[in-house]
Write a protein that holds these residues in place. Sequence first.
Motif, PDB file in Angstrom:
ATOM      1  N   UNK A 131     -26.119  20.549  24.836  1.00  0.00           N
ATOM      2  CA  UNK A 131     -25.940  20.257  23.918  1.00  0.00           C
ATOM      3  C   UNK A 131     -25.208  18.988  25.346  1.00  0.00           C
ATOM      4  N   UNK A 132     -24.538  19.276  25.696  1.00  0.00           N
ATOM      5  CA  UNK A 132     -24.215  18.068  27.067  1.00  0.00           C
ATOM      6  C   UNK A 132     -25.188  17.429  28.404  1.00  0.00           C
ATOM      7  N   UNK A 133     -25.750  18.451  29.091  1.00  0.00           N
ATOM      8  CA  UNK A 133     -26.708  17.980  29.873  1.00  0.00           C
ATOM      9  C   UNK A 133     -28.000  16.871  29.172  1.00  0.00           C
ATOM     10  N   UNK A 134     -27.940  17.529  27.913  1.00  0.00           N
ATOM     11  CA  UNK A 134     -29.189  17.032  27.092  1.00  0.00           C
ATOM     12  C   UNK A 134     -29.246  16.003  27.277  1.00  0.00           C
ATOM     13  N   UNK A 135     -27.212  15.505  26.502  1.00  0.00           N
ATOM     14  CA  UNK A 135     -26.995  13.728  26.291  1.00  0.00           C
ATOM     15  C   UNK A 135     -27.074  13.167  27.021  1.00  0.00           C
ATOM     16  N   UNK A 136     -26.475  13.446  28.532  1.00  0.00           N
ATOM     17  CA  UNK A 136     -26.512  13.024  29.299  1.00  0.00           C
ATOM     18  C   UNK A 136     -28.403  12.279  30.106  1.00  0.00           C
ATOM     19  N   UNK A 137     -28.850  13.571  29.637  1.00  0.00           N
ATOM     20  CA  UNK A 137     -30.132  13.402  29.940  1.00  0.00           C
ATOM     21  C   UNK A 137     -30.770  11.971  29.236  1.00  0.00           C
ATOM     22  N   UNK A 138     -29.864  12.149  27.693  1.00  0.00           N
ATOM     23  CA  UNK A 138     -30.881  11.068  26.954  1.00  0.00           C
ATOM     24  C   UNK A 138     -30.166   9.292  27.146  1.00  0.00           C
ATOM     25  N   UNK A 139     -29.052   9.517  27.293  1.00  0.00           N
ATOM     26  CA  UNK A 139     -28.400   8.122  27.679  1.00  0.00           C
ATOM     27  C   UNK A 139     -29.269   7.999  28.835  1.00  0.00           C
TER      28      UNK A 139
END
Length: 266
Positions: A105-113
Amino acid sequence: MVWWLAYIALGLFGGFFAGMLGIGGGLVMVPTLTMMFAAQAGFPAAEVLHLALGTSMAAIIFTALASVRAHHQHGAVLWSVVVQITPGILIGTLVGTLFAGSIPSKPLALFFTAFVCLVAAQMIFGLKPKPARELPGALGVFGVGTGIGALSALVAIGGGSLTVPFLTWCNVRVQNAIATSAAVGFPIAVGGSLGYIFNGWGHAGLPPGSLGYVYLPALLWLVPSSMLIAPLGARLAHRLPVATLKRLFAGILIVLAAKMAWGLFA
């Protein structure tokens, strides 16, 4: 009951801008759903973003249908382009969801942001490619569709922030680009939804009512409200100052994405 009302409000907000801007609504639904799911009991912290991505993608199916119907009534959809790009879109979305399902979730959240910030900057500063060429041949459109589908599925959007600039670059009128992007959002959403259902199927710890990474109770309330308002947004796209509304929407996106990322890391 409070969460049902929140889902309805989100559907109205996302559906309106989806119809107006041809963006599919995912950019606002994903961070908002992530925060809603994180605030409810029974949602595993490691999966709230994946559930938000899958649920948002499923909601876009219905939003795209309502939006494209309104655009089609204006005769603005380039159906020949939709037919050419759809095979690549479907392949790309399946690849994108497989990749998203394997990312924490955390790397995916950074990419999304980061992606949201780029899209918001494009909206705020009115960045768009100059019409410099014509549409490529069938193979070129297929390749572009694959890339758009993969990235759209990875961040659960209808592809408007990618499809509209591409079509504009290829000398397509803005109104036609937005309308065609809305139509392209349907195969993106179908392929992406199937991918998120498959990736989350049988995953332990998901809340009751989940179909893979699609949370059906939220979808039940998002769909009617977004479908109700999307045609209105599509009609107003031909009347309202879209550039001004884009800047306002971009500011909201940045705040939501930053708050989502902060919540996941905090």
